[in-house]
Scaffold this motif. Structure first.
Motif, short mmCIF file in Angstrom:
data_model
loop_
_atom_site.label_atom_id
_atom_site.label_comp_id
_atom_site.label_asym_id
_atom_site.label_seq_id
_atom_site.Cartn_x
_atom_site.Cartn_y
_atom_site.Cartn_z
N ARG A 173 29.54 38.09 11.22
CA ARG A 173 30.79 37.38 10.99
C ARG A 173 30.80 36.06 11.75
NH1 ARG A 173 36.92 39.83 11.47
NH2 ARG A 173 37.87 38.31 10.08
N GLY A 224 36.84 43.75 5.78
CA GLY A 224 36.75 44.80 6.78
C GLY A 224 37.60 46.00 6.43
N PRO A 225 37.81 46.90 7.38
CA PRO A 225 38.69 48.05 7.14
C PRO A 225 40.15 47.59 7.07
CG PRO A 225 37.97 48.03 9.42
CD PRO A 225 37.19 46.96 8.72
N ASP A 252 42.19 47.31 10.47
CA ASP A 252 41.48 46.72 11.60
C ASP A 252 42.40 46.08 12.63
OD1 ASP A 252 42.31 44.40 10.32
OD2 ASP A 252 40.33 43.45 10.27
N SER A 286 41.82 41.67 8.13
CA SER A 286 41.82 42.50 6.91
C SER A 286 43.13 43.26 6.75
CB SER A 286 40.63 43.46 6.93
OG SER A 286 39.41 42.77 6.78
N GLU A 335 37.42 48.35 0.56
CA GLU A 335 37.30 47.77 1.89
C GLU A 335 35.87 47.80 2.40
OE1 GLU A 335 39.62 50.19 4.73
OE2 GLU A 335 39.73 51.72 3.16
N ASN A 336 35.67 47.08 3.52
CA ASN A 336 34.36 47.02 4.18
C ASN A 336 33.26 46.43 3.29
OD1 ASN A 336 35.03 48.18 6.79
ND2 ASN A 336 35.34 50.11 5.69
N LYS A 379 30.96 43.58 2.99
CA LYS A 379 30.45 42.55 3.87
C LYS A 379 30.06 41.29 3.10
CE LYS A 379 31.22 45.27 7.23
NZ LYS A 379 32.45 45.05 8.03
#
Length: 370
Positions: free
Chosen positions: A4, A50-51, A54, A58, A80-81, A83
């Protein structure tokens, strides 16, 4: 979180290159002359970096997704998640498209190139991408003028500070972070003309260990309010542990530090998504050739303010300034010099969007440390 960090660093480089031609998010291709026409009823889906829990970036999108569903009376499924790589993005998006979804909402800079490719491959699908840098006839990237809420939070910080010694835990010395630090100090001086802001850069967007070290170092210098432009609530947690105050970023940090947090920048992406989806449905959506750079007025960033420690007269002034911003006030209006005395904005002038994105200087009162 190295991936990131690298992609966000690349994002700033891309933004700097595009400044000469537009406000920031990249000048990849102008929008079509005619509005985009969606086939069939709108079916939107969201792809999260992301989740969704978080606590930061996100989750702010997830909460906006729920509000958008409620406002429009539709369901917006989310994955979600995902990348920032084409091998992760492409199958997630194409599965949604295969299932009939024709509005795809992205949430990361690292989606930019893949979203551009997918938008060209699927010209009848609408794409929007938070913090992206690519645009086209059916693709619009969007980001917020985050310096506006931080200016207001700087006012709240100065209002609860005993001596006007403020601190700021910052990620990287890029334009999008520097403009928040500067705005924080400019806001603070609306309350206390002698206020100072000491910023420590951690070198990472999401590193709770470094954020804790920075916050503890600031508190050790006698600073009694800590602001932040990093992803986790660690700075606010440290502020509460030390019995001082703080201001948050991404979401209302009272969730994590209810006694310490007096103000937070909060992303309200639904204020952008709701009217945008309505325009797509109505056939009036024309993606901006340089994306959408949204203010408090237009949706995106706003404030959660103010904590009970902020005096009522200060709250009234903060809200008055918020309304002034909505009515057109510019934070970076002249005359404005940097801390070395160099004129950055002449009297009667306003800092251009291009100069905002490449901001590498600090206003008087800002002290920077590594």
């Amino acid at each position: 979180m190295i991936e990131r960090f690298v992609t966000r660093k690349a994002a700033v480089a891309a933004l700097a290159l595009s400044c000469a031609a537009g406000w920031g998010p990249a000048v990849t291709s102008p929008a079509a002359a005619a509005p985009f026409k969606l086939e069939g009823e709108p079916k939107a889906a969201m792809v999260l970096f992301g989740p969704k829990n978080d606590g930061g970036w996100s989750q702010a999108f997830e909460e906006s997704r729920v509000r958008t569903e409620q406002a429009l009376g539709i369901k917006i499924p989310v994955v979600e998640n995902i990348k920032e790589s084409a091998t992760a993005i492409r199958p997630a998006v194409e599965l949604f498209i295969k299932r009939g979804y024709n509005i795809i909402i992205g949430t990361a800079f690292g989606y930019s190139d893949t979203f551009k490719e997918l938008a060209e491959k699927y010209p009848k699908v609408a794409f929007v991408n938070g913090s992206g840098t690519t645009n086209g006839p059916n693709l619009e990237s969007f980001y917020g003028r985050s310096y506006e809420p931080h200016y207001l939070c700087g006012m709240a910080a100065a209002a609860v500070s005993k001596e006007g010694k403020l601190g700021f835990v910052a990620a990287n010395p890029f334009g999008v972070v520097n403009w928040t630090v500067n705005a924080y100090e400019l806001g603070a001086r609306q309350i206390n003309p002698k206020a100072t802001t000491t910023a420590i850069y951690t070198g990472a967007w999401n590193d709770p260990v470094k954020e804790r070290a920075a916050a503890e170092a600031l508190a050790g210098q006698g600073i009694d309010v800590i602001g932040q432009h990093v992803d986790t609530p660690t700075a606010q947690i440290v502020a509460q542990e030390k019995g001082i105050f703080g201001t948050g970023h991404h979401r209302d940090m009272k969730e994590f530090a209810p006694k310490a947090t007096v103000c937070s920048l909060v992303w309200f992406w639904d204020r952008y998504l709701i009217p945008t989806i309505r325009k797509i449905q109505a056939g009036t959506w024309e993606p901006g050739p340089y994306g959408a750079f949204v203010s408090i007025k237009d949706g995106g960033p706003d404030i959660a303010c103010c904590g009970p420690a902020v005096p009522k007269e200060a709250v009234a002034k903060i809200m008055s300034e918020r309304q002034a911003i909505i009515d057109g006030k510019k934070i970076y209006a002249g005359p404005l010099t940097d801390r070395e005395g160099k004129e950055r904005v002449p009297a009667g002038g306003v800092l251009s969007d291009g100069d905002l994105w490449k901001m590498d200087w600090f206003v008087p009162g800002v002290v920077t440390q590594k």
